[in-house]
Design a protein around this motif. Structure first.
Motif, mmCIF file in Angstrom:
data_model
loop_
_atom_site.group_PDB
_atom_site.id
_atom_site.type_symbol
_atom_site.label_atom_id
_atom_site.label_comp_id
_atom_site.label_asym_id
_atom_site.label_seq_id
_atom_site.Cartn_x
_atom_site.Cartn_y
_atom_site.Cartn_z
ATOM 1 N N ALA A 239 -3.286 17.789 8.759
ATOM 2 C CA ALA A 239 -3.350 17.166 10.088
ATOM 3 C C ALA A 239 -4.203 18.008 11.036
ATOM 4 N N ARG A 240 -4.028 19.331 10.974
ATOM 5 C CA ARG A 240 -4.807 20.214 11.844
ATOM 6 C C ARG A 240 -6.302 20.110 11.547
ATOM 7 N N THR A 241 -6.634 20.039 10.248
ATOM 8 C CA THR A 241 -8.042 19.972 9.856
ATOM 9 C C THR A 241 -8.672 18.669 10.366
ATOM 10 N N LEU A 242 -7.910 17.584 10.260
ATOM 11 C CA LEU A 242 -8.423 16.289 10.730
ATOM 12 C C LEU A 242 -8.577 16.291 12.253
ATOM 13 N N LYS A 243 -7.584 16.849 12.935
ATOM 14 C CA LYS A 243 -7.647 16.886 14.405
ATOM 15 C C LYS A 243 -8.806 17.741 14.868
ATOM 16 N N ALA A 244 -8.949 18.913 14.241
ATOM 17 C CA ALA A 244 -10.027 19.811 14.653
ATOM 18 C C ALA A 244 -11.396 19.169 14.415
ATOM 19 N N ALA A 245 -11.448 18.235 13.449
ATOM 20 C CA ALA A 245 -12.724 17.555 13.181
ATOM 21 C C ALA A 245 -12.953 16.413 14.177
ATOM 22 N N GLY A 246 -11.991 16.154 15.035
ATOM 23 C CA GLY A 246 -12.165 15.137 16.081
ATOM 24 C C GLY A 246 -11.372 13.863 15.873
ATOM 25 N N TYR A 247 -10.565 13.786 14.824
ATOM 26 C CA TYR A 247 -9.773 12.578 14.594
ATOM 27 C C TYR A 247 -8.519 12.573 15.450
ATOM 28 N N ARG A 248 -8.102 11.377 15.825
ATOM 29 C CA ARG A 248 -6.780 11.205 16.421
ATOM 30 C C ARG A 248 -5.834 10.976 15.244
ATOM 31 N N VAL A 249 -4.800 11.795 15.145
ATOM 32 C CA VAL A 249 -3.923 11.696 13.975
ATOM 33 C C VAL A 249 -2.538 11.226 14.389
ATOM 34 N N ARG A 250 -2.074 10.122 13.797
ATOM 35 C CA ARG A 250 -0.702 9.649 14.048
ATOM 36 C C ARG A 250 0.144 10.035 12.849
ATOM 37 N N ARG A 251 1.164 10.840 13.106
ATOM 38 C CA ARG A 251 1.950 11.414 11.998
ATOM 39 C C ARG A 251 3.389 10.922 11.997
ATOM 40 N N VAL A 252 3.872 10.642 10.808
ATOM 41 C CA VAL A 252 5.282 10.274 10.630
ATOM 42 C C VAL A 252 5.860 11.094 9.481
ATOM 43 N N ILE A 253 7.040 11.668 9.712
ATOM 44 C CA ILE A 253 7.829 12.270 8.623
ATOM 45 C C ILE A 253 9.197 11.604 8.688
ATOM 46 N N ASN A 254 9.565 10.887 7.637
ATOM 47 C CA ASN A 254 10.846 10.166 7.693
ATOM 48 C C ASN A 254 12.029 11.097 7.426
ATOM 49 N N ILE A 255 13.152 10.717 7.964
ATOM 50 C CA ILE A 255 14.392 11.468 7.743
ATOM 51 C C ILE A 255 15.303 10.574 6.907
ATOM 52 N N THR A 256 15.557 10.981 5.668
ATOM 53 C CA THR A 256 16.394 10.176 4.781
ATOM 54 C C THR A 256 17.858 10.501 5.051
ATOM 55 N N ASP A 257 18.534 9.581 5.752
ATOM 56 C CA ASP A 257 19.949 9.829 6.026
ATOM 57 C C ASP A 257 20.838 8.769 5.368
ATOM 58 N N VAL A 258 20.266 8.061 4.414
ATOM 59 C CA VAL A 258 21.039 7.133 3.572
ATOM 60 C C VAL A 258 20.177 6.763 2.369
ATOM 61 N N GLY A 259 20.817 6.387 1.282
ATOM 62 C CA GLY A 259 20.080 5.740 0.188
ATOM 63 C C GLY A 259 19.591 6.631 -0.930
ATOM 64 N N HIS A 260 19.617 7.966 -0.725
ATOM 65 C CA HIS A 260 19.095 8.833 -1.788
ATOM 66 C C HIS A 260 20.267 9.237 -2.683
ATOM 67 N N LEU A 261 20.226 8.763 -3.900
ATOM 68 C CA LEU A 261 21.328 9.062 -4.811
ATOM 69 C C LEU A 261 21.189 10.459 -5.397
ATOM 70 N N VAL A 262 22.283 10.956 -5.900
ATOM 71 C CA VAL A 262 22.291 12.309 -6.451
ATOM 72 C C VAL A 262 21.212 12.466 -7.524
ATOM 73 N N SER A 263 21.010 11.393 -8.326
ATOM 74 C CA SER A 263 19.907 11.440 -9.281
ATOM 75 C C SER A 263 18.823 10.475 -8.809
ATOM 76 N N ASP A 264 17.544 10.920 -8.915
ATOM 77 C CA ASP A 264 16.448 10.028 -8.511
ATOM 78 C C ASP A 264 16.390 8.805 -9.412
ATOM 79 N N ALA A 265 17.023 8.891 -10.584
ATOM 80 C CA ALA A 265 16.959 7.782 -11.538
ATOM 81 C C ALA A 265 18.059 6.755 -11.260
ATOM 82 N N GLU A 266 18.243 6.447 -9.956
ATOM 83 C CA GLU A 266 19.098 5.316 -9.592
ATOM 84 C C GLU A 266 20.569 5.515 -9.906
ATOM 85 N N GLU A 267 21.005 6.750 -10.004
ATOM 86 C CA GLU A 267 22.399 6.916 -10.386
ATOM 87 C C GLU A 267 23.138 7.918 -9.540
#
Ligand code: AMP
Ligand code: ZN
Length: 485
Positions: free
Chosen positions: A71-99
């Protein structure tokens, strides 16, 4: 009409031409490509965020230092950067394999509190950690999955209406057979995909790679919502597809995450999003390699390190950032306390050199060939190890004036985020992990100096130096570094 389109295209071409060229490795093609956003001059950047059932470890932080450098590299090059980092507070099971159980529900039960309390605690800690390692968190949107349940239901409903999903007793599932390009990210074969998905307990699943868009509530689920498929909660992958669309639009420029997400999570995001929109979802998929600590970081191996431990041991959090930047984001990296100590010493020296140059140059900057080389390095797929070595060589060289060096420091700061040019966040106190005996000698030396007993102070300094440490008196106290570095 035609000439209007032509004029528009001309304008577009012109706008992109004024931007410096940036090369990025795209997991989708497996190649380094010239970056070209959908809209000239502006970038949408989505990074898969943490599951907030516990503290983020330093491996997770590697992922965010990588996306921040991008993001810093893009901004320094003159881009406007819109950033999102999601917060997973539901739905992630103990195993990534749906279990297994939902990670939030499990932790809330173990700690005898609500999932909301757990999420609040660890989201705050996560954002605090990011700020401590030099990430401008005010510039990032952190949406929580539980605040976007409506959007996730609508997304899943569209998939069902378009025939990409089927109902089972366990919930609504995505039918991967309906998406012929399934597994295109990382160019995965059917066998690899199957191995990643593993065997599922849901016998009604048509294909092992199929995944839940909506899961029917289990009696002990602490988080449940009404939906067209009954009470339940969203599948983990739908969150990123629905929230990125709600906040950044249907087509995203860059999507980042750790390389563990390529196989399942990101291929599932692609399948969902492209089935809804009928268009390519993300232009550039970028992934960081893993940080290991001896082995894979895992609670069961007892080798997890958190940022708080780094601070408690007396290291500045930015030492960790420096440590990450010494390696390319696509190279595996192994953490050790010795390596962190070396980074802390190097950063301290860089801070000291920068403060001297700030005085000599009076903070006036001039361009230089060193600055151009630094820019070429970071713009070449974020080659931070090369950029750092250019920085070191140039700041120590006599070929550049103080003003040219200051110009380089300013550019380095914009890209690397090491606070080289802002003395307020440059604490000139000991920042290496100091053995107790040495810390004690240093304290005695300070006391001797206060009493104006300079002979004793000098004797103590020599004793410290003989133990392999250097003492220098900075503007706000003594600076201690390891003499060998
Ligand atoms: P998680 O909370 O496990 O979903 O992880 C958050 C982010 O950290 C994701 O982008 C992961 O891919 C990334 N990640 C997890 N472990 C590591 C690691 N050891 N090294 C680098 N990145 C990691
Ligand atoms: Zn994601």
């Amino acid at each position: 009409m035609k000439w209007i389109t032509r004029l528009k295209n001309l304008g577009r071409r012109h706008a992109t031409h004024t931007m410096p060229r940036i090369f990025l490795t795209n997991t989708l093609s497996g190649n380094k490509e010239v970056f070209m956003p959908h809209k000239p001059g502006s970038v949408t950047l989505y990074s898969c965020g943490p599951t907030v059932y516990g503290r983020a470890h330093i491996g997770n932080l590697r992922s965010y230092i990588f996306s921040d450098t991008l993001a810093r590299t893009l901004k320094a090059a003159g881009y406007r950067v819109r950033r999102v980092i999601n917060i997973t507070d539901v739905g992630h099971l103990v195993s990534d394999a749906e279990e297994g159980e939902d990670k939030m529900t499990l932790t809330a039960k173990n700690e005898k509190t609500s999932p909301e309390n757990i999420a609040n605690r660890y989201t705050a800690l996560f954002i605090k950690n990011l700020a401590e390692i030099g990430i401008d968190t005010d510039d990032i949107t952190f949406p929580r999955a539980t605040s976007y349940i409506k959007e996730q239901i609508a997304f899943a409903k569209t998939l069902e209406e378009k025939g990409f999903a089927y109902r089972t007793k366990e919930g609504l599932y995505f039918d991967t057979a309906r998406f012929p390009n399934y597994g295109k990210l990382g160019n995965l074969s059917g066998a690899q995909l199957k191995a990643g998905a593993r065997v599922s307990i849901n016998k009604e699943k048509r294909n092992v790679m199929d995944f839940a868009l909506w899961r029917s509530a289990k009696p002990n689920d602490l988080q449940q919502w009404d939906s067209p498929w009954g009470k339940g909660n969203p599948g983990w992958h739908i969150e990123c597809s629905a929230m990125s669309r709600a906040l950044l639009g249907q087509k995203i420029d860059i999507h980042t995450g750790g390389e563990d997400h390529i196989q399942i999570h990101h291929n599932n995001e692609i399948a969902q999003s492209e089935s809804v929109s009928g268009q390519p979802f993300v232009r550039y998929w970028m992934h960081n390699a893993f940080l290991t600590i001896g082995e894979k970081i895992s609670k069961s191996l007892g080798n997890v390190v958190y940022l708080s431990e780094i601070s408690e041991k007396g290291f500045h959090p930015l030492s960790l950032r420096y440590f990450f930047l010494q390696a390319h984001y696509r190279s595996p990296l192994s953490f050790s306390w010795d390596a962190l100590e070396a980074s802390a010493s190097a950063l301290n020296r860089l801070w000291r050199i920068s403060s001297e140059i700030a005085n000599e140059s009076e903070r006036k900057s001039e361009p230089s060939e060193a600055r151009d080389r630094f820019l070429a390095a970071v713009r070449d797929d974020l080659a931070t190890p090369i950029a750092l070595s250019i920085l070191w060589d140039s700041l120590r060289s006599e070929d550049y004036s103080p003003e040219e060096k200051w110009g380089l420091i300013e550019v380095a700061d914009a890209h690397l985020g090491l606070s080289l040019s802002s003395p307020s966040v440059t604490p000139f106190v000991a920042k290496t992990a100091i053995p107790k005996e040495i810390a004690q000698l240093l304290a005695f030396r300070e006391a001797a100096r206060d009493e104006k007993n300079f002979t004793e102070a000098d004797r103590l300094r020599h004793e410290i130096e003989n133990s392999g440490y250097l003492v220098e008196d900075g503007p706000s106290g003594p600076v201690l570094t390891k003499a060998t570095l």
